[in-house]
Design an enzyme around this catalytic site. Structure first.
Site, PDB file in Angstrom:
ATOM      1  N   ARG A 278      60.030  -3.541  39.785  1.00  0.00           N
ATOM      2  CA  ARG A 278      60.172  -4.652  40.587  1.00  0.00           C
ATOM      3  C   ARG A 278      61.421  -5.216  40.571  1.00  0.00           C
ATOM      4  O   ARG A 278      61.915  -5.881  39.490  1.00  0.00           O
ATOM      5  CB  ARG A 278      59.231  -5.735  39.536  1.00  0.00           C
ATOM      6  CG  ARG A 278      58.794  -6.863  40.365  1.00  0.00           C
ATOM      7  CD  ARG A 278      57.980  -7.796  39.250  1.00  0.00           C
ATOM      8  NE  ARG A 278      56.609  -7.224  39.016  1.00  0.00           N
ATOM      9  CZ  ARG A 278      55.493  -7.332  39.828  1.00  0.00           C
ATOM     10  NH1 ARG A 278      55.917  -8.120  40.969  1.00  0.00           N
ATOM     11  NH2 ARG A 278      54.586  -6.771  39.470  1.00  0.00           N
ATOM     12  N   ARG A 391      60.428   2.805  44.265  1.00  0.00           N
ATOM     13  CA  ARG A 391      59.352   3.225  43.545  1.00  0.00           C
ATOM     14  C   ARG A 391      58.853   4.825  43.654  1.00  0.00           C
ATOM     15  O   ARG A 391      58.482   5.308  42.931  1.00  0.00           O
ATOM     16  CB  ARG A 391      58.151   2.412  43.978  1.00  0.00           C
ATOM     17  CG  ARG A 391      58.440   0.963  43.390  1.00  0.00           C
ATOM     18  CD  ARG A 391      57.023   0.192  43.503  1.00  0.00           C
ATOM     19  NE  ARG A 391      56.783  -1.239  43.032  1.00  0.00           N
ATOM     20  CZ  ARG A 391      56.089  -2.009  43.069  1.00  0.00           C
ATOM     21  NH1 ARG A 391      54.688  -1.618  42.955  1.00  0.00           N
ATOM     22  NH2 ARG A 391      56.322  -3.199  42.424  1.00  0.00           N
TER      23      ARG A 391
END
Length: 431
Positions: A278, A391
């Protein structure tokens, strides 16, 4: 944006569907504002008609030499009252618009109830999570030990929630972006775009980021120009067709772009603060499809397959879930999440969302096509991640790790990298 009349016609059905996602629709507020707006329009129209009659009386009386002072005074009063009603109408219309802009999309009845991922429905799992004879490290420890990720210096530059990649890490980021773009353009038929990263308030409103999620955006500007950094390429790609009528023969439209994405992640502090999961800034390849409403379901499944193909080519294990109504994004009516396996967490984590927005975004951005009758009507918009670079990189490091800290990379990336492994010290290995 919803149409007020449609919501009122749906009545309790709209209330029921929105309640599934935790939104309490106040139909009386919608009805009251709509009635006030329409009342102002009717009153102004009636006065304009009277004004025309009075103006004719003034002209005719003047030609006959009559005293028309009272008629002139009445004409002046009518004109002033019409101006007041126009101001009132604009104010009420803006109040109604703000109310409608804050109402989320109606969830599809096929999505499960619930407001967290615990209520999601698993569709399938693909690939087997790797079995390690050692305790797997997370991508932060792997990347920093190899010298290919540097979070400390990123924090020095910009504060928390940023990352620096270097050497083979930077090369891997670049390779992933190029690989995803090639996959979507050459195999899946998307047209690549290079788009602005700064967009207007109206553009952000078109796809639903504004007004509700302003605190999640980075706002900037030059002088009196207000601009926002894009949180995803979905925003500029979808809005390319704002205020346009797309010929039916040109549908479906399939667009893709690799861009940096900027998110303040307001309210998320304390969650996923470690590593690449994040971030305030990250790169992502986005897919957008615009289609006729009759083909929305098949286009959604097609896009889901395109996102899955990225993980299949990279050999990463993943699962597909359907999000529950209360966990579906503001603008979406149906969302598949794809979750990739993270060995260090012994769980699947979201790496792509593939969503059908129905006509919700199209109404906000005024994107239309023509129906069989030739009349303009809203299109359906869909979007999906295909995929986020950070990611994916994190998942590759964790799933490809060896006990000595080296990392095996997928064969599919070899043409883009020129090497097949990253040694424990970060140097490339193989060709």
């Amino acid at each position: 944006m919803h149409d007020a009349r449609t919501l009122l016609e749906m009545g309790e059905e709209a209330v029921r569907r929105l309640a599934r996602r935790g939104y309490a629709l106040d139909l009386s507020a919608v009805e009251g504002l709509l009635a006030r707006r329409n009342g102002s329009i009717r009153a102004a129209d009636e006065l304009r008609a009277e004004g025309k009659r009075v103006a004719a009386e003034v002209q005719q009386g003047a030609r006959r030499g009559e005293d028309v002072s009272k008629a002139k005074e009445r004409a002046r009063e009518i004109k002033e009252r019409v101006r007041e009603l126009e101001v009132e109408q604009e104010a009420v219309a803006e109040e109604l618009r703000r109310l409608l802009l804050g109402i989320p999309n109606l969830p599809d009845d096929r999505v499960p109830d619930g407001d967290t991922e615990e209520f999601a429905v698993e569709v399938r799992r693909v690939g087997e999570p790797p079995a390690f004879s050692f305790a797997p490290k997370d991508h932060v420890d792997l990347g920093e030990a190899a010298g290919i990720l540097d979070f400390g210096r990123a924090t020095k530059l910009s504060g928390p929630r940023f990352a620096v990649s270097r050497g083979t890490g930077a090369a891997l980021e670049r390779a992933l972006g190029a690989f995803f773009l090639d996959l979507h353009t050459r195999r899946h038929g998307y047209v690549e775009h290079a788009v602005p990263l700064l967009v207007t308030r109206r553009t952000m409103t078109g796809t639903g980021q504004l007004p509700k999620f302003e605190e999640d955006l980075f706002r900037t500007g030059v002088g009196d120009r207000e601009l926002f950094l894009v949180p995803t390429a979905e925003v500029p790609l979808t809005n390319l067709y704002a205020d346009e009528i797309i010929p039916p023969a040109e549908l479906p439209v399939a667009l893709t772009a690799l861009t940096p994405c900027f998110r303040s992640e307001a309210g998320s502090y304390g969650r996923d603060t470690r590593g690449l999961i994040r971030q305030h800034q990250f790169s992502k390849v986005e897919m957008v499809r615009i289609c006729d409403p009759e083909h929305a379901d098949e286009e959604l499944e097609r896009m889901l397959g395109h996102a899955e193909a990225c993980l299949q080519e990279l050999g990463l294990p993943y699962r597909v879930i359907v999000l529950p109504a209360g966990d579906t994004g503001f603008s979406a009516q149906f969302t598949y999440d794809i979750e990739v396996w993270f060995p260090s967490q012994d769980t699947y984590r979201e790496i792509s969302s593939v969503s059908n927005f129905g006509t919700f975004q199209a109404r906000r951005a005024n994107i239309r096509t023509r129906g069989a009758d030739g009349k303009p009507r809203p299109v359906v918009t869909l979007n999906g991640s295909g995929l986020p670079v950070g990611r994916t990189l994190a998942a590759l490091l964790e799933n490809g790790q060896r006990a000595d800290g080296s990392i095996v990379l997928p064969e599919a990336l070899a043409p883009y990298l020129g090497f097949r492994e990253i040694a424990a010290d970060g140097t490339p290995v193989g060709d």
